[in-house]
Design a protein around this motif. Structure first.
Motif, PDB file in Angstrom:
ATOM      1  N   ARG A  66      52.563  31.240  45.755  1.00 43.16           N
ATOM      2  CA  ARG A  66      53.960  31.712  45.711  1.00 43.16           C
ATOM      3  C   ARG A  66      54.743  31.281  46.953  1.00 43.16           C
ATOM      4  NH1 ARG A  66      50.686  35.474  43.712  1.00 43.16           N
ATOM      5  NH2 ARG A  66      50.456  36.565  45.698  1.00 43.16           N
ATOM      6  N   GLN A 124      37.751  33.233  41.703  1.00 41.45           N
ATOM      7  CA  GLN A 124      38.082  34.223  40.682  1.00 41.45           C
ATOM      8  C   GLN A 124      36.790  34.824  40.135  1.00 41.45           C
ATOM      9  OE1 GLN A 124      41.362  33.345  37.819  1.00 41.45           O
ATOM     10  NE2 GLN A 124      41.202  31.259  38.573  1.00 41.45           N
ATOM     11  N   VAL A 135      45.630  38.382  42.876  1.00 39.72           N
ATOM     12  CA  VAL A 135      46.259  39.289  41.914  1.00 39.72           C
ATOM     13  C   VAL A 135      45.202  39.705  40.905  1.00 39.72           C
ATOM     14  CG1 VAL A 135      48.565  38.300  42.153  1.00 39.72           C
ATOM     15  CG2 VAL A 135      46.980  37.347  40.465  1.00 39.72           C
ATOM     16  N   ASP A 136      45.530  40.706  40.094  1.00 43.82           N
ATOM     17  CA  ASP A 136      44.544  41.150  39.114  1.00 43.82           C
ATOM     18  C   ASP A 136      44.184  40.022  38.150  1.00 43.82           C
ATOM     19  OD1 ASP A 136      42.996  43.366  37.806  1.00 43.82           O
ATOM     20  OD2 ASP A 136      44.293  42.783  36.141  1.00 43.82           O
ATOM     21  N   GLN A 137      45.179  39.349  37.596  1.00 42.33           N
ATOM     22  CA  GLN A 137      44.925  38.171  36.776  1.00 42.33           C
ATOM     23  C   GLN A 137      46.110  37.230  36.881  1.00 42.33           C
ATOM     24  OE1 GLN A 137      44.730  38.261  32.346  1.00 42.33           O
ATOM     25  NE2 GLN A 137      42.702  37.341  32.587  1.00 42.33           N
ATOM     26  N   ARG A 138      45.809  35.971  37.170  1.00 45.90           N
ATOM     27  CA  ARG A 138      46.868  34.982  37.235  1.00 45.90           C
ATOM     28  C   ARG A 138      47.473  34.772  35.854  1.00 45.90           C
ATOM     29  NH1 ARG A 138      43.641  30.251  40.248  1.00 45.90           N
ATOM     30  NH2 ARG A 138      44.191  29.308  38.229  1.00 45.90           N
ATOM     31  N   GLU A 139      48.763  34.417  35.836  1.00 44.62           N
ATOM     32  CA  GLU A 139      49.460  34.228  34.566  1.00 44.62           C
ATOM     33  C   GLU A 139      48.816  33.122  33.739  1.00 44.62           C
ATOM     34  OE1 GLU A 139      53.946  33.085  32.946  1.00 44.62           O
ATOM     35  OE2 GLU A 139      53.639  33.681  35.028  1.00 44.62           O
ATOM     36  N   ASP A 140      48.421  32.010  34.393  1.00 41.82           N
ATOM     37  CA  ASP A 140      47.809  30.918  33.645  1.00 41.82           C
ATOM     38  C   ASP A 140      46.461  31.324  33.069  1.00 41.82           C
ATOM     39  OD1 ASP A 140      46.753  31.022  36.274  1.00 41.82           O
ATOM     40  OD2 ASP A 140      46.028  28.967  36.104  1.00 41.82           O
ATOM     41  N   ALA A 145      45.559  34.367  32.097  1.00 45.03           N
ATOM     42  CA  ALA A 145      45.751  35.249  30.946  1.00 45.03           C
ATOM     43  C   ALA A 145      45.887  34.422  29.674  1.00 45.03           C
ATOM     44  CB  ALA A 145      46.978  36.125  31.155  1.00 45.03           C
ATOM     45  N   LYS A 146      46.600  33.294  29.756  1.00 42.91           N
ATOM     46  CA  LYS A 146      46.765  32.407  28.597  1.00 42.91           C
ATOM     47  C   LYS A 146      45.449  31.707  28.251  1.00 42.91           C
ATOM     48  CE  LYS A 146      51.629  31.520  29.719  1.00 42.91           C
ATOM     49  NZ  LYS A 146      52.606  30.491  30.160  1.00 42.91           N
ATOM     50  N   ASN A 152      39.466  37.880  36.599  1.00 39.48           N
ATOM     51  CA  ASN A 152      40.208  38.604  37.638  1.00 39.48           C
ATOM     52  C   ASN A 152      40.336  37.696  38.837  1.00 39.48           C
ATOM     53  OD1 ASN A 152      39.382  40.195  40.359  1.00 39.48           O
ATOM     54  ND2 ASN A 152      40.941  41.366  39.252  1.00 39.48           N
TER      55      ASN A 152
END
Length: 529
Positions: free
Chosen positions: A205, A425, A459-464, A466-467, A479
């Motif tokens: 980020r 991760q 973070v708990d789960q990266r956006e990429d 999750a997909k 995670n």
């Protein structure tokens, strides 16, 4: 005889500052074919890097320390001579019942490191150890022997850790790991990072200010690597994790250079030149790890693949996925290319692969573990949009990956478990030949354990991710926080508990159990506990 030699250009002023007023006239005794042993009086505490134990067996283990009163100075504050170091092992933390003791020699050629193989001990029990140099005594460490061969073992409980980029966070996870009191620790690699010191780094980020910085520039020489290990090992939380339990260590890439394999680095350096760096890194790795003399380096090579048994409960196969691997395909970039299907590609090399498969086939253990570095799960990392793989994983090497999984399946290896790191991760998933289209019963189960500090708070789960998880049914958990894992193994069940911290860029990060997943013996399918 003076204990100072011109070889390290240590001045009399430096010697007096380090060892005190007796330094220039310290007593020495004849030893080692005429070489003299220094008996210094230290002004600065010599055990700055702590103590460690490793490679436990039923009758003993190796204990380690390294004398370095001034770790960043030329010669690490030590004379250019061998130094006598006494060691003691007891059945209690107060050393009331001593069971073994002796004298080792810290050699300047090995950075004044000491590796003592302790034997003749009882199987399956705790011991405590310590060192003495001159008038100085080290901290106390706890070690534990493995169960006797074939013994009935009701439970083994151990920790998994690795990827500890010093600059990107504190080692709070190591302190919490120590408090968990595991039987042993499996360190999957990336114990150090080779890059220069940086005030900021480019996080996901934007710019992130490092909480601390590496000493010096990128490391190339033996002295560079020694200082880098010293900087990491001076961390009290890491010292606590080493002192709490014996470690089984293997390396990944950053102990030498990012994404290296065989004699190739990521920058295309002439292999002859890169091998000079490899040789320095290999020596420093041995000097600073609790490895047995059987792993003593020869040039650029070091013996790291080996096996440990825990009675009839578990066989632990420690693998080396760097020294014998073919170059990464696809230009070492995420994506796809014809090289992924290369028939002659290797990850373990044929000799190590045969050793592994033969050992798995002969094993009578309830659980058979592959403890290694790079992910075996073949995930569709384009989230259904294409077919992208991580070339620095087994998925980039389809031929050796499928060959290994087929042999595990066809030989009916009992309850195979793969333990992995590298990804920064947590993952838990099931292994299939075709990861993009998993069908039928899984061949085995894989647990990928996150980093101690690499990649910052997370973070708990990266956006990429999750997909990616949504289109990969074999992936049961993901995670992206920092932490470690605890594996609790019984004859009936394997349970992995993922421990994560809400922050590592401050020292008061809170530890929680993010997930607990289990595998029943005889059924490789994962279930949440």
């Amino acid at each position: 005889m003076s204990i100072l030699l011109d070889r390290y250009a240590l001045s009399r002023r430096r010697a007096l500052a380090t060892f005190g007023g007796l330094a220039a006239t310290a007593l020495s005794i004849p030893l080692l074919s005429g070489r003299a042993l220094a008996q210094p009086v230290f002004r600065i505490y010599p055990f700055q890097l702590g103590v460690a134990s490793g490679d436990p067996q039923p009758d003993g283990f190796v204990i380690w320390t390294r004398l370095a009163p001034e770790p960043f100075e030329i010669g690490h504050g030590m004379p250019s001579q061998p130094v006598e170091v006494s060691w003691e092992v007891a059945t209690d933390a107060g050393f009331r019942t001593m069971v073994a003791k002796g004298v080792a020699v810290a050699m300047p050629e090995l950075g004044h490191a000491v590796h003592v193989e302790v034997g003749g001990l009882e199987a399956g029990r705790d011991y405590w150890y310590r060192f003495v140099a001159g008038r100085e005594r080290s901290l106390t460490g706890r070690a534990r022997t493995t169960p006797a061969p074939g013994a009935t073992v009701d439970r083994v409980r151990f920790a998994i850790a690795g990827c500890q980029q010093y600059e990107q966070g504190y080692y709070t996870a190591h302190r919490r790991l120590a408090e968990d009191n595991p039987d042993f620790v499996f360190c999957y690699g990336d114990y150090i990072y080779e890059g220069r010191g940086n005030r900021v780094w480019n996080g996901p980020r934007g710019p992130v200010e490092n909480v601390r910085q590496h000493f010096g520039g990128e490391i190339y020489s033996l002295d560079d690597y020694r200082r880098r290990y010293a900087q990491y090992k001076m961390d009290a939380d890491l010292q606590a994790a080493h002192a709490a339990a014996p470690w089984f260590v293997v390396w990944d890439d950053h102990e030498i250079d990012n994404n290296w394999v065989t004699d190739l680095d990521q920058d295309g350096v002439d292999p002859k030149v890169f091998n000079l760096r490899r040789q320095a890194a290999v020596q420093a790795y041995f000097e600073n790890m609790p490895l047995r003399p059987s792993s003593f380096p020869v040039g650029t090579t070091i013996q790291l693949y080996r096996r440990a048994s825990f009675g009839g409960l578990m066989d632990l196969n420690l693998l080396d996925t760097r020294q014998f691997r073919s170059n990464q395909p696809c230009g070492d970039r995420f994506g796809t290319c014809a090289e992924i299907e290369a028939v002659k590609a290797e990850v373990l090399g044929l000799q190590q692969e045969k050793w592994l498969v033969d050992g798995l086939s002969a094993s009578k253990a309830r659980w058979n573990v592959l403890a290694q570095q790079i992910m075996v799960m073949d995930l569709d990392r384009d989230a259904g949009a294409g077919s992208a793989v991580n070339p620095d994983s087994w998925a980039g090497y389809r031929t050796p990956r499928n060959r290994l999984l087929k042999q595990i399946r066809d030989r009916k290896i009992a309850n195979p478990i793969v333990l992995t790191g590298d990804e920064h991760q947590n993952y838990a998933g099931e292994l299939h030949l075709d990861g993009a289209h998993p069908e039928g019963a899984p061949i085995g189960t894989e647990f990928v354990v996150t980093s101690i500090s690499s990649s910052g708070d997370g973070v708990d789960q990266r956006e990429d991710m999750a997909k990616i998880q949504a289109v990969n049914p074999q992936l049961k958990f993901n995670n992206a926080q920092r932490g470690y894992a605890i594996c609790d193994v019984t004859p009936e069940r394997w349970t992995t508990e993922f421990k994560v911290l809400d922050a590592i860029t401050r020292r008061d990060g809170k530890l929680t159990t993010r997930a607990k997943l289990a595998v029943e013996a005889g059924n490789p399918r994962l279930a949440t506990v």
